[in-house]
Design a protein around this motif. Sequence first.
Motif, PDB file in Angstrom:
ATOM      1  N   SER A   1      34.464   1.448   5.601  1.00 21.57           N
ATOM      2  CA  SER A   1      35.154   2.433   6.318  1.00 21.57           C
ATOM      3  C   SER A   1      36.707   2.171   5.989  1.00 21.57           C
ATOM      4  O   SER A   1      37.483   3.100   5.780  1.00 21.57           O
TER       5      SER A   1
ATOM      6  N   ASP B   1      31.990   9.389   6.052  1.00 20.71           N
ATOM      7  CA  ASP B   1      31.625   7.891   6.393  1.00 20.71           C
ATOM      8  C   ASP B   1      30.596   7.832   7.512  1.00 20.71           C
ATOM      9  O   ASP B   1      30.249   8.375   8.548  1.00 20.71           O
ATOM     10  N   GLU B   2      29.093   7.401   6.718  1.00 23.98           N
ATOM     11  CA  GLU B   2      27.709   7.316   7.216  1.00 23.98           C
ATOM     12  C   GLU B   2      27.806   8.733   7.904  1.00 23.98           C
ATOM     13  O   GLU B   2      27.371   8.703   9.330  1.00 23.98           O
TER      14      GLU B   2
END
Lengths: 279, 294
Positions: free
Chosen positions: B68, B215-216
């Motif tokens: 991240s 991000d995810e």
Amino acid sequence: MDRALRRKITNSIFVGLCGAATLIALGALVFILWSLVVNGIGGLDLNIFTMTQPAPGSVGGLANAITGSIFMCAIGMVLAIVVGILAGTWLAEYGGQTPYGHAVRFLNDVLLSAPSILVGLFVYEILVRPFHGFSGYAGAVALALLAAPIVTRTTEDMLTLQPNTLREAGMALGAGRGFVIRSVIWKAAGAGLLTGALLGFARISGETAPLLFTSLGNQFFSANLTQPMASLPTTIFQFALSAYDDWRRLAWVGALLIAVAVLAVNTIGRMLARETHRP
Amino acid sequence: MNDVAPASMISASTDAPIMHVPPADTLVLEARKLDFFYGKNQSLFGVDLPIERNKITALIGPSGCGKSTLLRALNKIYDLYPGQQATGRILLDGKDILSDRGSVARLRARDGDVQIDPANLDVSALRARIGMVFQKPTPFPMSIYDNVAFGVRLYHKKSKAEMDQIVERSLRRAALWDEVKDKLSSSGLGLSGGQQQRLCVARGIAVEPEVLLLDEPASALDPVSTAKLEETLMELRNDFSIVIVTHNLQQAARISDHTGFMFLGKMIEFRPTAELFERPQSTRTRDYVTGRFG
Ligand SMILES: Nc1ncnc2c1ncn2[C@@H]1O[C@H](COP(=O)(O)OP(=O)(O)O)[C@@H](O)[C@H]1O
Ligand SMILES: [Mg+2]
């Protein structure tokens, strides 16, 4: 005695205490509302809204006080909302963690619990004495000073509750920080900001002491904010302590009107908040 | 900047990263020798990350390895937080976007007199060119239409008809149009989690960024929504360059062209996805992709 049983007993004692406390609070509230209605409803007629306050023994109403209260509360709330929302936003989004920010927050909390009579005296010193006279403006400023800390505090709390990812999502699209706050964060916190304003209004709607020092009161109808101005709380104060039965009856009506106004504004505010927040 | 990193982190991996860098002229975005600091804590150590144009690049690695952080450095979103700093180079179309005075001074202190070709973009303009989608869906408290139009309105004055087209096109590309076309004026908050995430994708691509960072994006979604999102990303590859952080190794293997494996703030291995998963060269990568740790 085994543990489970003991826990059960402790638990029911605690729940019982909570319930009793709620009952006491609710009971007091109901009793207050009840006595307001019982004592006030009888005197409630059209004259209340159309006639100004009478000399003892003659017919009259509260039109001058109602108008004055509406004027001063409205101006006070506008000032408090503008100052409070900007200050709360600054605390939550910009300078809240700086030493200056901590100082501002501390002073705001002090103001939050400052006795209203001090605020009245303060405004008396800066707005009444220098200009040689009581005025509606001075009353509105005193009310604003009382409501602004509440709006500031609530605004900061409500904005702090908004997740950082929401701010980041706005800025990741290329928006500036201020724009994201105004167009996304304020909107997301809308119901909370409204709550702050309602709490502020509830605080000032019945304030008497600061008005005695600032707008004073006025037995005639006046919409001139540069002159002394009547208001419901000061009129109630004057009438309730008088020796005349008809004045005391009017005081009860005035108290009922304030309670109804606070209830109505809160209810409408909550309904609006729910409306705009429905997904 | 050699006094900041705890010794334990430096010794975590002393061997050089295994980098398979695509040809320079295919790269749209590139991080070079990037260090990142949260205050005094260093979280990235000399990370290289090449992003190839019109490809999907996946970042994998155990929690806390800096995926991240790397993503947030690429569009300078960390800039919001005082105390967070990046040192190194990030090139967008060959130009340095990290080139503010502080970071250049830190870079020269670290690497000597580096040649910099500053992109001279302000941060907001930069972020409009590098979109971002977060782990938890972040719909704005406004209508679906206004959500998608939000970024476009910032930079362009469009007629109603043009805006309608942009909104429809973005929602179609995010595979959400059919589900919302009859309720464009209702709140974006009323959608399901998967729909909200695709709404965020639509909002991100409506401004036509060059790179889309995710991000995810599927970690809060059910399998059906995840499959839909993956399909969407594969489609979007034709028009955008995509970087996706994922916990899900199968997902990385399924959709990405390149994969970078990170560990303790370092890039361990960066290679074409099939190679990295089938013939990992670093033992750490092998342990991770075969599920021996992480
Ligand atoms: N806001 C922050 N402040 C301080 N340290 C942070 C912050 N965010 C992340 N870190 C640290 O940086 C490292 C990398 O975190 P992160 O990039 O979130 O990892 P990943 O996304 O791979 O799980 C971790 O050690 C984490 O503790
Ligand atoms: Mg992460």
